[in-house]
Design an enzyme around this catalytic site. Structure first.
Site, short mmCIF file in Angstrom:
data_model
loop_
_atom_site.label_atom_id
_atom_site.label_comp_id
_atom_site.label_asym_id
_atom_site.label_seq_id
_atom_site.Cartn_x
_atom_site.Cartn_y
_atom_site.Cartn_z
N GLU A 1 9.21 21.25 27.39
CA GLU A 1 8.62 20.24 26.52
C GLU A 1 9.50 19.86 25.33
O GLU A 1 9.39 18.75 24.82
CB GLU A 1 7.25 20.72 26.00
CG GLU A 1 6.26 21.04 27.09
CD GLU A 1 5.91 19.85 27.96
OE1 GLU A 1 5.83 18.72 27.44
OE2 GLU A 1 5.72 20.04 29.17
N GLY B 1 -1.28 16.83 29.65
CA GLY B 1 -0.55 16.02 30.62
C GLY B 1 -0.10 16.91 31.76
O GLY B 1 -0.90 17.62 32.36
N SER B 2 1.20 16.93 32.00
CA SER B 2 1.72 17.69 33.14
C SER B 2 1.47 19.20 33.02
O SER B 2 1.42 19.88 34.04
CB SER B 2 3.21 17.41 33.33
OG SER B 2 3.94 17.81 32.19
#
Length: 194
Positions: free
Chosen positions: A131, A57-58
């Protein structure tokens, strides 16, 4: 808005998380809990060797870490899914957004980042303070397949017991949420575009 190393170094993310916790939006993982979680993963890996991190993802477009190599990789047994509701980063309490997590089943292509063993522990602090700010993910070591062979990589799997877990949404619910949600880190649709 892209998250930067300075946001973590200067404590902005921690302040952001503490504010969200005070508002009852999520339960923050304490700095000590994050350190313990990181050490659990590192204790499984050979000491001093380079560490691989799997981004899906990011982390792919904004890793914020120093790495010595980046390469495409493929994992099996998990797939990328918009399965995590967020009321703070890419949404609000009134209009929660969705971000990605790895859910069981299928496979996922992503990017692998090789972090030098000399700086891995410090660089992983950035990753954990980004995260693992809440209890939404469970760090795991997964086999990632690349054209240069298989590596064991740290990946963040969704915690299905987390109160933000939003598995099994319909495509319409998912697309409506992504189209409408916007938070302090930007639009949910921007996250999708990236």
């Amino acid at each position: 808005m892209d998250l930067k190393r300075e946001d973590i170094l200067q404590g902005h993310i921690e302040e952001f998380a503490m504010e969200a916790e005070r508002l009852g939006l999520f339960q923050r993982m304490t700095p000590l809990e994050r350190q313990q979680s990181k050490q659990e993963i590192l204790s499984i890996l050979p000491k001093g060797q380079d560490v691989w991190l799997f981004g899906y993802g990011s982390l792919m477009w904004n890793p914020i870490i120093h790495y010595v190599e980046r390469r495409p990789g493929h994992i099996f047994g998990f797939h990328r899914s918009y399965c995590l509701r967020t009321s703070v980063g890419r949404g609000t309490p009134e209009q929660p957004g969705l971000t990605l997590g790895l859910e069981r089943g299928g496979s996922c292509r992503g990017l692998l980042f090789r972090i030098s063993g000399k700086i891995a522990e410090d660089e992983l602090d950035f990753v954990w303070n980004r995260e693992m700010i809440s209890h939404a993910y469970i760090p795991r070591l997964l086999n990632a397949y690349t054209k240069n062979g298989t590596v064991s990589a740290i990946a963040f799997v969704i915690n299905t017991q987390h109160n933000g877990y939003a598995g099994n949404l319909s495509i319409k619910e998912t697309s409506d949420t992504i189209a409408k949600a916007k938070g302090r880190l930007g639009r949910c649709s921007e996250y999708l575009e990236n």
